[in-house]
Every structure is written in C-alpha cells, then in structure tokens.
Enzyme design. Structure first.
Site, PDB file in Angstrom:
ATOM      1  N   LEU A  57      28.462  54.001  48.147  1.00  0.00           N
ATOM      2  CA  LEU A  57      29.838  53.500  48.134  1.00  0.00           C
ATOM      3  C   LEU A  57      30.318  53.192  46.726  1.00  0.00           C
ATOM      4  CD1 LEU A  57      30.327  51.020  51.127  1.00  0.00           C
ATOM      5  CD2 LEU A  57      31.456  53.212  50.740  1.00  0.00           C
ATOM      6  N   THR A  61      28.254  44.208  40.805  1.00  0.00           N
ATOM      7  CA  THR A  61      27.903  43.473  39.595  1.00  0.00           C
ATOM      8  C   THR A  61      26.436  43.637  39.256  1.00  0.00           C
ATOM      9  OG1 THR A  61      29.557  41.855  40.253  1.00  0.00           O
ATOM     10  CG2 THR A  61      28.072  41.236  38.482  1.00  0.00           C
ATOM     11  N   ASP A 176      34.703  32.174  41.903  1.00  0.00           N
ATOM     12  CA  ASP A 176      35.095  33.533  41.501  1.00  0.00           C
ATOM     13  C   ASP A 176      36.007  34.157  42.553  1.00  0.00           C
ATOM     14  OD1 ASP A 176      35.250  35.706  39.838  1.00  0.00           O
ATOM     15  OD2 ASP A 176      33.404  36.635  40.541  1.00  0.00           O
TER      16      ASP A 176
END
Length: 536
Positions: A57, A61, A176
């Site tokens: 896909l 990170t 985040d």
C-alpha cells in the site's frame, strides 16, 4: 500501608524503640505506564492471513504498510485488513503503538487492531482494520472532484472530537492529530483516528517537540510544559483545513520559519468568509493561550449541536465528474512528504495548486434551517506576513515581524532549487523526497535536545532574534550535513560491495585484450607463411 494496621507498642515494651514503618518506594511512571502487556494482544496465526492476496500500500513513518485479507478463525470468511510493519530499529515503537490501539479498540472512531502477526517476509507486524477511502488529506487535496457539505464537516469533526475526548478522559494525549491520521471508509462517511506512535500519558512531563509542524501547538515548539490542550489546537487547524479545503500556510515557507512565526508572531491560517459561529470556534481552539482553548468535552458538545443543525452528514458524497455518488478509490501508495510520514499536504511537499472549497455556508441566525441556494467559503487575499491582528499587535512586535520575514527569506533562499537545465542532476538528487523528510526529523530532534535547542528569543531585542536565527540556521545546516554524510556512507558501502564484481570485470577485460593480441599475432604469422609459400 494504613496507619490503623500499625499497632502501637504496649506499655511493657515502652522501653524499646518502635520499629520504623515500612517505606513504600516511589514508583517511577513512564509513558507506557497503564498500557497492556504484549501477551494481552492476540498472536495471529499464518492460516488467518491470506498472503497470496497481500500487496503493497505505501510506506509509513517507521516501515511499510500492506493490504491483505484476514480472518479470526479458519471457520470465518476473509475480510480486508491492513498490516503495518516496522524496521528492527523502530520495532519498540510499533509494539508500543499496538498496545495503545489495543487499549482504545472499543471506540467507534479509533482504528481497531486485530492482533500481532509475524510475516516470514517482512517480520513483525500489526494487523488492523482497513479503511477503503484513504485519508482526509487525500479527499481534501487530491480528490477535488468529490464534493462535501457543511453537514459532512460537522459529522467528521464530531467523530474526531469524540475520539479525542475518549482518550483525554483517561488523561492521555495524541500529540500528532492531522489530516493524514484521519482515515475514511463507508463512502467517506466514517472517520477513524490512526497512528498512535506519539501517544502518551499526561502523567509524564511533556516538553519535547512531538507532532507535525502544521498542527503543532506553539507551546510545543517553544519546549514549554504542555497538556491535552495541544490536541485542541490541532483540532482548530484541522477544522479550518476541512472548511477551506485549502492549505493553512504558504507552501514555500520553510519549517523553521513556520514554527518560529506560529510560536512567536502568532501566525495563523488566513481569514475565511464564513459564519462567525464556525470561525469563532476554530480561532478559540488555536488561541496561543492554552487556558482559553475549549476542552475536548466542550468540543464534543459544540459539534453535537452543529451536527444536529446539519444532520445530513450520513449522505454519501457526490462525484462532480460523474454526477453520481463518489466511488471507493482503488488502493494506492501514500506520498512521502517532508513534514510527515504519510500522504497529504505539507509545506514544500509538491506543487499542487490549492483548490477552493465548494461547501454550503451555514445560514445566519434567523434564516430557515435548510438552505435554498449554494454558497461558498471564500478565502481572502494573502495577508501581510506574519499577520498580527489589531493595532496592539502591530505596536507589540514591529521588529520581530520584520526579523521573522527576514528569517523566512533567508531560510527559503537556502532551499535547493529544482534543476531546469540539461545538466545531469547532482548526486542523490533522486532521493530528495526521502532526504527532506529525514532532514526534518533530524532537525526536530536537534531542536528538542536540551543541549542543542535554540533558547527562546526576546522579541523586543534585535540581537536576541539574530542569535536565535543563527542557531536555527546552524541546526538546519547540521541536519543537512548529517543526512548527506549518511548518503555518502551508504554509497561508499554500495561501491565496496560491488568491488569484487569490478575486479572480475577488469579481469575479463584483461583476458579479452590478451586474446585480441594473440589473434592478431596469429594472423600476422599466417600472413608471413602465405607470402613465403608464394615466393617459393
């Protein structure tokens, strides 16, 4: 130990000193305190993963992400799922994220985790539910032919605030929140949060730079003590992005320039011509004073009222290119950016032109509930940089505004420009995207280190600002040099690994040259013999 459990010494033993009470050692809490253990997360067997139909896909990170098919038992049918793998260096982060997601798996707006899976090809991974419509960033900036209304905005923001309030109620903070971590499914109607790598408990002292620059609260960049209100700041920026369907800041602004101006010059996204009920709330969310920002429960209450006023958020989105319902997009790899780890918008990430939204504007008080005509949110022209509202703001930091602009221009001039001539690109130019992301990560680590982070400047002192700018420039140059050194060492090791092949090639060339000489010498001998025979 309760005091009642400690019996007083009797009169017969009064001449003896009483034994001291047991001292309870202070337990050291970490950001993993309260998380489940790994044994609580089920191990998924190989027969429950359809590896033959797994495909790549994208890259996250800390590793790659695959789409696969998963079943709970052999008797169950396969269903779509995603597997997030990690390199050995970041394995602890992946396991910790799995623990967080397992503890939060019961909330409807948080990605569900199915278990841990060890792949013979990719190693340890985390199997989680698959969201077939991509991220909110994909919808806003890439799929501009898909339209949505204020009803969908209210629904998405309610789902986001509900998830945030869920872990805020347990004294936990995400740190985040961004469009790339908001995944969509069910024809873009269901939103779920993902990526809990920076998730932590409020019991910890939080002063480190964690998060994405666009949605990072100013107190986080200033390395001040921050709390759950940093997530509320991110909610305000996200709300503006979804309403405007635009990028909140100039795309050519460097990361240090953005963070500095947000933290010291009160830089915020441009004004929108929309109902004050909306603008006043997202401005309250991104207020520089964290105490003024609403709590997560107040956000839930606000978006509940907004959702009740605009209840059609469950209507499937429409595709303007086909005049029909929006189709589920095919899976694709996420784009790397210099500011984040996944797809979506980022400063300097690419050259997409921001597209204005086609949302329906909420009606003013006193109008009928349903709209009878379409209006759009209009983005005002570019404001002076940075924007300081009111005369008080103008008189407060006139020098810092000018210095901030100079800092931005200097940082911008240092950025590498794309090559437009016919000359060959410099070494490692093809790795620029990944380098920019790595440079940003190194820069943020330097700025979060107590020994190397810049000291907060006095905005009224020109010399203090100059020193701060020089410190930021030095940190940026160090990050650039560190990444370049890493690339050079990588190239060196590749050359060393190829050296045996090079020696073999040289040996073959020498043999070829020797054979060519022997053939030429043999032909000369044959010619000499021929002429000798003719003369005889």
């Amino acid at each position: 130990m309760d005091n009642s459990s400690q019996s007083k010494p009797s009169s017969s033993s009064s001449s003896h000193s009483p034994s001291p009470a047991a001292i309870t050692p202070t337990q050291r809490t970490t950001r993993d305190s309260g998380l489940c253990s790994t044994i609580d997360i089920p191990e998924i067997q190989a027969q429950c993963i359809d590896n033959l139909n797994s495909h790549y896909l994208g890259k996250g990170t800390y590793g790659l992400v695959e789409k696969t098919r998963y079943r709970k038992t052999r008797q169950d049918d396969f269903r779509p799922a995603a597997i997030k793998y990690s390199s050995q260096l970041h394995m602890a982060t992946l396991i910790r994220e799995a623990k967080v997601m397992w503890d939060l798996r019961n909330h409807p707006n948080i990605i569900k985790i199915y278990g841990l899976y060890k792949s013979p090809r990719n190693g340890q991974g985390v199997v989680m539910e698959y969201m077939d419509c991509g991220s909110m960033a994909d919808l806003l900036y890439d799929r501009t032919h898909i339209n949505y209304t204020i009803d969908h905005v209210a629904s998405w923001m309610f789902q986001l605030s509900s998830a945030v309030d869920f872990f805020h109620s347990n004294s936990q903070v995400h740190r985040d929140l961004k469009l790339q971590n908001m995944l969509l499914s069910d024809r873009y109607r269901t939103m779920k949060l993902c990526d809990f790598g920076t998730f932590t408990s409020m019991h910890q002292s939080m002063t480190s730079n964690r998060g994405t620059p666009i949605t990072m609260a100013p107190e986080v960049f200033r390395c001040e003590q921050y709390n759950m209100k940093s997530d509320i700041y991110s909610i305000g920026i996200i709300m503006w992005q979804i309403i405007a369907r635009n990028h909140p800041y100039r795309r050519d602004l460097s990361v240090p320039g953005l963070l500095y101006n947000v933290a010291t010059a009160n830089l915020r996204p441009q004004e929108l011509e929309c109902n004050p009920i909306l603008s006043e709330f997202y401005k309250k969310c991104w207020n520089d004073n964290a105490d003024i920002r609403p709590t997560s429960s107040e956000c839930v209450e606000y978006f509940t009222l907004l959702k009740d006023e605009y209840p059609n958020g469950s209507v499937p989105l429409s595709d303007s290119s086909t005049n029909g319902p929006a189709e589920t997009p095919p899976p694709h790899a996420h784009r790397p950016t210099m500011l984040g780890t996944s797809s979506g918008s980022g400063i300097g990430s690419n050259n997409r032109t921001p597209t204005a939204s086609k949302l329906l504007n909420p009606q003013q008080p006193g109008q009928g509930h349903r709209r009878n005509r379409s209006e759009t949110f209009v983005v005002q022209p570019d404001l002076p940089y940075p924007t300081v509202p009111g005369e008080a703001g103008a008189s407060r930091i006139p020098k810092s505004q000018s210095e901030a602009k100079n800092f931005r221009d200097r940082a911008k001039s240092e950025q590498r420009q794309p090559h437009r001539d016919a000359r060959p690109p410099p070494p490692f130019e093809h790795r620029r995207d990944s380098n920019d992301e790595e440079k940003h990560a190194v820069f943020m680590n330097i700025c979060s280190n107590e020994e190397t982070r810049p000291i907060d400047p006095d905005t009224r002192d020109e010399k203090s600002l100059e020193i701060f700018h020089q410190h930021c420039d030095n940190n940026k140059q160090y990050a650039d040099a560190w990444v370049i050194k890493k690339e050079v060492m990588r190239a060196k090791h590749e050359l060393i690994a190829q050296w045996p092949q090079h020696d073999h090639t040289v040996e073959l060339l020498e043999r070829k040259y020797y054979l060519e000489q022997e053939i030429a010498r043999y032909r000369d001998i044959q010619d000499d013999n021929y002429f000798s025979t003719e003369r005889m």
